[in-house]
Design a protein around this motif. Sequence first.
Motif, PDB file in Angstrom:
ATOM      1  N   ALA A   1       0.956  -1.404   0.278  1.00  0.00           N
ATOM      2  CA  ALA A   1      -0.136   0.325   0.206  1.00  0.00           C
ATOM      3  C   ALA A   1       0.684   1.202   0.111  1.00  0.00           C
ATOM      4  O   ALA A   1       0.539   2.276  -0.607  1.00  0.00           O
ATOM      5  CB  ALA A   1      -1.167   0.406   0.842  1.00  0.00           C
ATOM      6  N   ALA A   2       1.861   1.103   0.760  1.00  0.00           N
ATOM      7  CA  ALA A   2       2.767   2.820   1.160  1.00  0.00           C
ATOM      8  C   ALA A   2       4.058   2.520   1.044  1.00  0.00           C
ATOM      9  O   ALA A   2       4.227   0.650   2.226  1.00  0.00           O
ATOM     10  CB  ALA A   2       1.889   3.983   1.488  1.00  0.00           C
ATOM     11  N   GLY A   3       4.742   2.221   1.337  1.00  0.00           N
ATOM     12  CA  GLY A   3       6.271   2.326   2.181  1.00  0.00           C
ATOM     13  C   GLY A   3       7.858   2.844   1.694  1.00  0.00           C
ATOM     14  O   GLY A   3       7.575   4.381   0.416  1.00  0.00           O
ATOM     15  N   TYR A   4       8.724   3.015   2.121  1.00  0.00           N
ATOM     16  CA  TYR A   4       9.689   3.785   2.622  1.00  0.00           C
ATOM     17  C   TYR A   4      11.078   3.201   2.178  1.00  0.00           C
ATOM     18  O   TYR A   4      10.987   2.430   3.086  1.00  0.00           O
ATOM     19  CB  TYR A   4       9.378   5.304   2.357  1.00  0.00           C
ATOM     20  N   ILE A   5      12.274   3.787   1.377  1.00  0.00           N
ATOM     21  CA  ILE A   5      13.886   2.819   1.907  1.00  0.00           C
ATOM     22  C   ILE A   5      14.174   4.064   2.830  1.00  0.00           C
ATOM     23  O   ILE A   5      14.363   5.662   2.225  1.00  0.00           O
ATOM     24  CB  ILE A   5      14.512   3.208   0.782  1.00  0.00           C
ATOM     25  N   PRO A   6      14.619   4.084   3.965  1.00  0.00           N
ATOM     26  CA  PRO A   6      15.274   4.763   5.372  1.00  0.00           C
ATOM     27  C   PRO A   6      16.343   5.256   4.541  1.00  0.00           C
ATOM     28  O   PRO A   6      17.383   4.349   3.300  1.00  0.00           O
ATOM     29  CB  PRO A   6      15.883   3.761   6.277  1.00  0.00           C
ATOM     30  N   PHE A   7      17.696   6.427   4.488  1.00  0.00           N
ATOM     31  CA  PHE A   7      18.180   6.724   4.534  1.00  0.00           C
ATOM     32  C   PHE A   7      19.158   7.452   5.095  1.00  0.00           C
ATOM     33  O   PHE A   7      18.249   7.497   6.821  1.00  0.00           O
ATOM     34  CB  PHE A   7      18.320   7.813   2.815  1.00  0.00           C
TER      35      PHE A   7
ATOM     36  N   ASP B   1      27.474  13.811   4.827  1.00  0.00           N
ATOM     37  CA  ASP B   1      28.817  14.823   4.121  1.00  0.00           C
ATOM     38  C   ASP B   1      28.497  14.811   2.474  1.00  0.00           C
ATOM     39  O   ASP B   1      28.376  14.854   1.494  1.00  0.00           O
ATOM     40  CB  ASP B   1      30.098  14.224   3.816  1.00  0.00           C
ATOM     41  N   ASN B   2      27.212  15.562   2.975  1.00  0.00           N
ATOM     42  CA  ASN B   2      26.353  16.025   1.398  1.00  0.00           C
ATOM     43  C   ASN B   2      25.541  14.689   0.824  1.00  0.00           C
ATOM     44  O   ASN B   2      25.288  14.935  -0.439  1.00  0.00           O
ATOM     45  CB  ASN B   2      26.640  17.192   0.687  1.00  0.00           C
ATOM     46  N   GLN B   3      25.328  13.392   1.219  1.00  0.00           N
ATOM     47  CA  GLN B   3      25.089  12.381   0.597  1.00  0.00           C
ATOM     48  C   GLN B   3      23.444  11.867   1.196  1.00  0.00           C
ATOM     49  O   GLN B   3      23.871  11.734   2.335  1.00  0.00           O
ATOM     50  CB  GLN B   3      26.540  11.585   0.858  1.00  0.00           C
ATOM     51  N   ASN B   4      22.869  11.254   0.763  1.00  0.00           N
ATOM     52  CA  ASN B   4      21.956  10.705   1.360  1.00  0.00           C
ATOM     53  C   ASN B   4      22.155   9.142   0.586  1.00  0.00           C
ATOM     54  O   ASN B   4      21.690   8.831  -0.302  1.00  0.00           O
ATOM     55  CB  ASN B   4      20.501  10.970   0.694  1.00  0.00           C
ATOM     56  N   LEU B   5      22.579   8.047   1.600  1.00  0.00           N
ATOM     57  CA  LEU B   5      22.474   6.881   2.174  1.00  0.00           C
ATOM     58  C   LEU B   5      21.185   6.267   1.790  1.00  0.00           C
ATOM     59  O   LEU B   5      20.993   6.323   2.782  1.00  0.00           O
ATOM     60  CB  LEU B   5      23.754   6.072   2.918  1.00  0.00           C
ATOM     61  N   ILE B   6      21.052   4.830   0.789  1.00  0.00           N
ATOM     62  CA  ILE B   6      19.692   4.265   1.358  1.00  0.00           C
ATOM     63  C   ILE B   6      20.241   3.311   1.858  1.00  0.00           C
ATOM     64  O   ILE B   6      21.608   3.340   1.164  1.00  0.00           O
ATOM     65  CB  ILE B   6      18.972   4.169  -0.274  1.00  0.00           C
ATOM     66  N   SER B   7      18.915   2.428   2.842  1.00  0.00           N
ATOM     67  CA  SER B   7      19.387   1.147   3.302  1.00  0.00           C
ATOM     68  C   SER B   7      18.265   0.549   2.153  1.00  0.00           C
ATOM     69  O   SER B   7      16.506  -0.081   2.929  1.00  0.00           O
ATOM     70  CB  SER B   7      19.138   1.084   4.220  1.00  0.00           C
ATOM     71  N   PRO B   8      17.972  -0.634   1.256  1.00  0.00           N
ATOM     72  CA  PRO B   8      17.174  -0.751   0.947  1.00  0.00           C
ATOM     73  C   PRO B   8      16.469  -2.620   1.611  1.00  0.00           C
ATOM     74  O   PRO B   8      15.371  -3.148   1.920  1.00  0.00           O
ATOM     75  CB  PRO B   8      17.580  -1.686  -1.040  1.00  0.00           C
ATOM     76  N   ALA B   9      17.676  -2.465   2.020  1.00  0.00           N
ATOM     77  CA  ALA B   9      17.015  -4.559   3.172  1.00  0.00           C
ATOM     78  C   ALA B   9      16.658  -3.558   4.233  1.00  0.00           C
ATOM     79  O   ALA B   9      15.589  -4.523   4.661  1.00  0.00           O
ATOM     80  CB  ALA B   9      18.752  -5.211   4.022  1.00  0.00           C
ATOM     81  N   ASN B  10      16.192  -2.373   5.237  1.00  0.00           N
ATOM     82  CA  ASN B  10      15.533  -2.067   6.147  1.00  0.00           C
ATOM     83  C   ASN B  10      14.449  -0.994   5.122  1.00  0.00           C
ATOM     84  O   ASN B  10      13.950  -0.495   6.118  1.00  0.00           O
ATOM     85  CB  ASN B  10      16.848  -0.854   6.903  1.00  0.00           C
ATOM     86  N   ALA B  11      13.993  -1.966   4.055  1.00  0.00           N
ATOM     87  CA  ALA B  11      12.396  -1.332   3.639  1.00  0.00           C
ATOM     88  C   ALA B  11      11.610  -0.397   4.855  1.00  0.00           C
ATOM     89  O   ALA B  11      10.807  -1.812   4.954  1.00  0.00           O
ATOM     90  CB  ALA B  11      12.175  -1.530   2.573  1.00  0.00           C
ATOM     91  N   GLU B  12      10.774  -0.062   4.467  1.00  0.00           N
ATOM     92  CA  GLU B  12       9.486  -0.129   5.489  1.00  0.00           C
ATOM     93  C   GLU B  12       8.301  -0.145   4.744  1.00  0.00           C
ATOM     94  O   GLU B  12       7.884   1.400   3.735  1.00  0.00           O
ATOM     95  CB  GLU B  12       9.635   1.415   6.294  1.00  0.00           C
ATOM     96  N   ILE B  13       7.789  -1.477   4.513  1.00  0.00           N
ATOM     97  CA  ILE B  13       5.880  -2.037   3.892  1.00  0.00           C
ATOM     98  C   ILE B  13       5.163  -1.817   4.200  1.00  0.00           C
ATOM     99  O   ILE B  13       5.447  -2.285   5.196  1.00  0.00           O
ATOM    100  CB  ILE B  13       6.792  -2.210   2.413  1.00  0.00           C
ATOM    101  N   ARG B  14       4.414  -1.199   4.700  1.00  0.00           N
ATOM    102  CA  ARG B  14       2.897  -1.034   5.346  1.00  0.00           C
ATOM    103  C   ARG B  14       1.715  -2.451   3.563  1.00  0.00           C
ATOM    104  O   ARG B  14       1.900  -1.897   2.727  1.00  0.00           O
ATOM    105  CB  ARG B  14       2.303   0.141   5.009  1.00  0.00           C
TER     106      ARG B  14
END
Length: 560
Positions: free
Chosen positions: A209-215, A219-232
Amino acid sequence: MRKSLLLLSLIFVQYFNSQFRNSLYDENQINVSLRGGLDFPSYDNQTKYIDYKPNLNLGISADYYFNWIGLGIDADYLSNKPKNSYPTENLYLGAAKLSNPTLTENNIQRYFFGIGPNFRWVINDDMGVTFKLKGGISNIKGGETSLISANGATNYNLNFHNGYDVKSVFSGKGEVEFNWFFSENIGLNVGGYYLQHFKTNDIVTNGNAAGYIPFTSNDNQNLISPANAEIRTSVLDHEIHSVGVFAGLTFRFPIKEAKPEYNLNVVAKDKETGLVLPDTFIELYKDGKRNYLARTNAQGVAFFKNIKPENYEIRGKLNTIELNSTKTNKSEFVKNSTIRKEISTDSDKFYVKGQVNICNSKNPLRDVTVVIRNNETEIVQEIKTNIEGKFYFKADKNSTYNIYGKKGNYFSQTETVTSKNVDRSNTLFLNLQVCMEETSCGKPINLKNIHYDLDKFFIRKDAEAELNKMFQFMKDNPNVKVELASHTDSRASDDYNKTLSQNRANAAVEYLVSKGIDKARLKPIGYGESQLLNKCSNDVDCTEEQHQTNRRTEMKVICH
């Protein structure tokens, strides 16, 4: 919120039911309103990094009014667009930089259809305020949002919500609308509303339904963590709220012939001078009961519109002063026309406009009991000042009044106003200023009009009024002890002035004791010429007026 809307509606029903019956608004009537404005939404879908922008609202309503209460239907179109707050630049997966993301934001379309009661507050023929309650259903569609970025052949849905596709959901709406009619049938409307959609479901696609990948930002970089994705993965049963403002046009259509109107205009004026009297309350009485009330405008006219033709007694009151009454006869009223009456003041009276302030300031004193003594008839009356420190009373011709105030620990100077040698044909109002001082501990207060014959110390008749005022002050404040001080000017010897002033202070005390004040509460002191208020000491050439400044009697509250 639902309880608040219900309580508010009950208050409006009770208030309108008891207050308003008026002219065109009394007719059975249909109103059609067109409106447009801005909608501010709040979606409780618990989706992180997605908010919703204010956008357009359009609406039409049709309302049938019996008089102050009516029934109406509303149709509203509302459009909002999602607002992504997830980062869109400098996205990294480990050391690899992701491609620039693709953002999809689809508008949400909401359609509301409702029915419910209306309650009107009629201000006049051209203006009114309406409170509306509506319950109904809404269709909600759209709002799909996604932010997709890639690393080589792999796509990452960084932030998404699948939006809505709701065919019908129960909704409630509360609205306040102000109408101003610039012609008999067409007017402007402005207002605001609160709209709530209950138990709204979002879309589940492919089990999500909805979700996001935490980041994390570093140092001006946004590091994403697909393994920790929050999915509803489940449907969220939630509410959608909206507030908005609008403006538009209202068209009104009476559906039966207007009732005949009977109108009355009353002019308040001074018959002797011809002066009109603004801010005069005019009352219409029938069989001893007040039926109507109005207030005169700047031209001295009070308007009574669409009243019942009857035999009325017309009474007027200018502040606390009653005017001479007059009457109407039922036969004088003519359908759809206005009769004119005049109510006037007493030509044998003057009107005193008084103002009570704290001495040496412009600060008014409210709730002061003003004592008014007619020196010719010796009749005494008392009047309270209003919130602005003002008071009013009728004064006889060829009369003089002594006036002072009473209020707690305040001490009032005695003032005089006279109507002698004043031409009533040119003057209606006599103006008067009264000042009062707060008797704080140790503060000397000068008693005006305490005069003695040359080299004498007995209390003269003209000094009794001031001492009577001090008697009243001590009676009103039974725990206060007072020093009563007498002062002379510098002429004659120091010893002579000391003795004379002491005798004068003693005489004032004895007068107050004779009126019933306990002598233990009074301390007479004669200061002679030791406390001059100016430069007029021995051998200094001064005018009689300057010497008079030093010849005074003072009181002050003795500190414990």
